[in-house]
Design a protein around this motif. Structure first.
Motif, PDB file in Angstrom:
ATOM      1  N   ILE A   4       0.820  -1.393  -0.052  1.00  0.00           N
ATOM      2  CA  ILE A   4      -0.061  -0.054   0.067  1.00  0.00           C
ATOM      3  C   ILE A   4       0.811   1.301   0.061  1.00  0.00           C
ATOM      4  CG2 ILE A   4      -1.807  -1.187   1.146  1.00  0.00           C
ATOM      5  CD1 ILE A   4      -0.993   0.192   3.669  1.00  0.00           C
ATOM      6  N   ARG A   5       0.412   2.400  -0.234  1.00  0.00           N
ATOM      7  CA  ARG A   5       1.181   3.687  -0.319  1.00  0.00           C
ATOM      8  C   ARG A   5       0.637   4.483   0.895  1.00  0.00           C
ATOM      9  NH1 ARG A   5       0.403   6.193  -5.430  1.00  0.00           N
ATOM     10  NH2 ARG A   5      -1.457   4.942  -5.538  1.00  0.00           N
ATOM     11  N   VAL A   6       1.410   5.231   1.546  1.00  0.00           N
ATOM     12  CA  VAL A   6       0.955   5.945   2.850  1.00  0.00           C
ATOM     13  C   VAL A   6       1.620   7.277   2.502  1.00  0.00           C
ATOM     14  CG1 VAL A   6       0.896   5.841   5.266  1.00  0.00           C
ATOM     15  CG2 VAL A   6       0.711   3.781   4.141  1.00  0.00           C
ATOM     16  N   THR A  15       6.083   3.338   0.325  1.00  0.00           N
ATOM     17  CA  THR A  15       5.750   2.147   0.192  1.00  0.00           C
ATOM     18  C   THR A  15       5.688   1.242   1.183  1.00  0.00           C
ATOM     19  OG1 THR A  15       5.857   2.679  -2.417  1.00  0.00           O
ATOM     20  CG2 THR A  15       5.651   0.298  -1.645  1.00  0.00           C
ATOM     21  N   VAL A  16       4.409   0.698   1.502  1.00  0.00           N
ATOM     22  CA  VAL A  16       4.596  -0.366   2.557  1.00  0.00           C
ATOM     23  C   VAL A  16       4.175  -1.766   2.266  1.00  0.00           C
ATOM     24  CG1 VAL A  16       3.288  -0.680   4.832  1.00  0.00           C
ATOM     25  CG2 VAL A  16       4.055   1.517   4.254  1.00  0.00           C
ATOM     26  N   GLU A  17       4.974  -2.914   2.798  1.00  0.00           N
ATOM     27  CA  GLU A  17       4.492  -4.147   2.502  1.00  0.00           C
ATOM     28  C   GLU A  17       2.876  -4.332   3.163  1.00  0.00           C
ATOM     29  OE1 GLU A  17       7.182  -6.995   3.276  1.00  0.00           O
ATOM     30  OE2 GLU A  17       8.503  -6.665   1.316  1.00  0.00           O
ATOM     31  N   LEU A  27      -0.492  -2.177   9.445  1.00  0.00           N
ATOM     32  CA  LEU A  27       0.761  -2.183   8.305  1.00  0.00           C
ATOM     33  C   LEU A  27       1.411  -0.872   8.286  1.00  0.00           C
ATOM     34  CD1 LEU A  27      -1.645  -3.403   5.370  1.00  0.00           C
ATOM     35  CD2 LEU A  27      -0.110  -4.747   6.775  1.00  0.00           C
ATOM     36  N   ILE A  28       0.696   0.109   8.617  1.00  0.00           N
ATOM     37  CA  ILE A  28       1.371   1.543   8.899  1.00  0.00           C
ATOM     38  C   ILE A  28       2.363   1.526  10.082  1.00  0.00           C
ATOM     39  CG2 ILE A  28       1.214   4.023   9.388  1.00  0.00           C
ATOM     40  CD1 ILE A  28      -1.676   3.658   7.845  1.00  0.00           C
ATOM     41  N   TYR A  29       1.906   1.036  11.106  1.00  0.00           N
ATOM     42  CA  TYR A  29       2.495   0.985  12.404  1.00  0.00           C
ATOM     43  C   TYR A  29       3.573   0.047  12.514  1.00  0.00           C
ATOM     44  CZ  TYR A  29       3.143   0.379  17.524  1.00  0.00           C
ATOM     45  OH  TYR A  29       3.852   0.423  18.731  1.00  0.00           O
ATOM     46  N   TYR A  89      -6.741  -5.326   5.126  1.00  0.00           N
ATOM     47  CA  TYR A  89      -6.062  -5.489   3.557  1.00  0.00           C
ATOM     48  C   TYR A  89      -6.291  -6.962   3.214  1.00  0.00           C
ATOM     49  CZ  TYR A  89      -2.737  -5.778   0.143  1.00  0.00           C
ATOM     50  OH  TYR A  89      -2.249  -6.021  -0.934  1.00  0.00           O
ATOM     51  N   ASN A  90      -6.593  -6.982   1.892  1.00  0.00           N
ATOM     52  CA  ASN A  90      -6.818  -8.054   1.162  1.00  0.00           C
ATOM     53  C   ASN A  90      -6.247  -7.787  -0.189  1.00  0.00           C
ATOM     54  OD1 ASN A  90      -8.895  -7.269  -0.979  1.00  0.00           O
ATOM     55  ND2 ASN A  90      -9.948  -7.120   0.973  1.00  0.00           N
TER      56      ASN A  90
END
Ligand code: FES
Length: 107
Positions: A4-6, A15-17, A27-29, A89-90
């Motif tokens: 995802i992009r944050v 860009t985050v896995e 995911l952000i954390y 997330y999926n």
């Protein structure tokens, strides 16, 4: 595994896995980005508030009543506001783009 992009509060996009089954807040954390997430997923604070890129909004299940109540209390609610802990997330969300709201700023 996708990504995802944050976009953070400084306007930098990361860009985050992303692993299916985890919340966007987690995911952000886990990526080490600053997000307060005070209740850590209990849907009882507003400190995981994000703005979802409009092109992704329709791909998300709508917010439940508890999330709606919290969103009403956020500092700057928008039509694209969501609580990131309530978005699971999926694979269909690979590439999702969210922007952190001011509420997420750690103390
Ligand atoms: S972390 Fe508190 S509502 Fe999401």
């Amino acid at each position: 595994m996708g990504t995802i992009r944050v976009t953070d509060l400084e306007g930098v996009t990361h860009t985050v896995e992303a692993e299916p089954g985890r919340s966007v807040m987690e995911l952000i954390y886990d990526a080490g980005l600053p997000i307060k997430a005070a209740c850590f997923g209990c849907c009882s604070c507003s400190t995981c508030h994000v703005y979802v890129d409009p092109e992704w909004l329709d791909k998300l299940p709508p917010p439940g009543p508890d999330e709606e109540d919290i969103l009403d209390m956020t500092a700057e609610p928008r039509d694209t506001s969501r609580l990131s802990c309530q978005i699971t997330y999926n694979d269909a969300l690979d590439g999702l783009h969210v922007t952190l709201a001011e509420d997420t700023r750690p103390d």
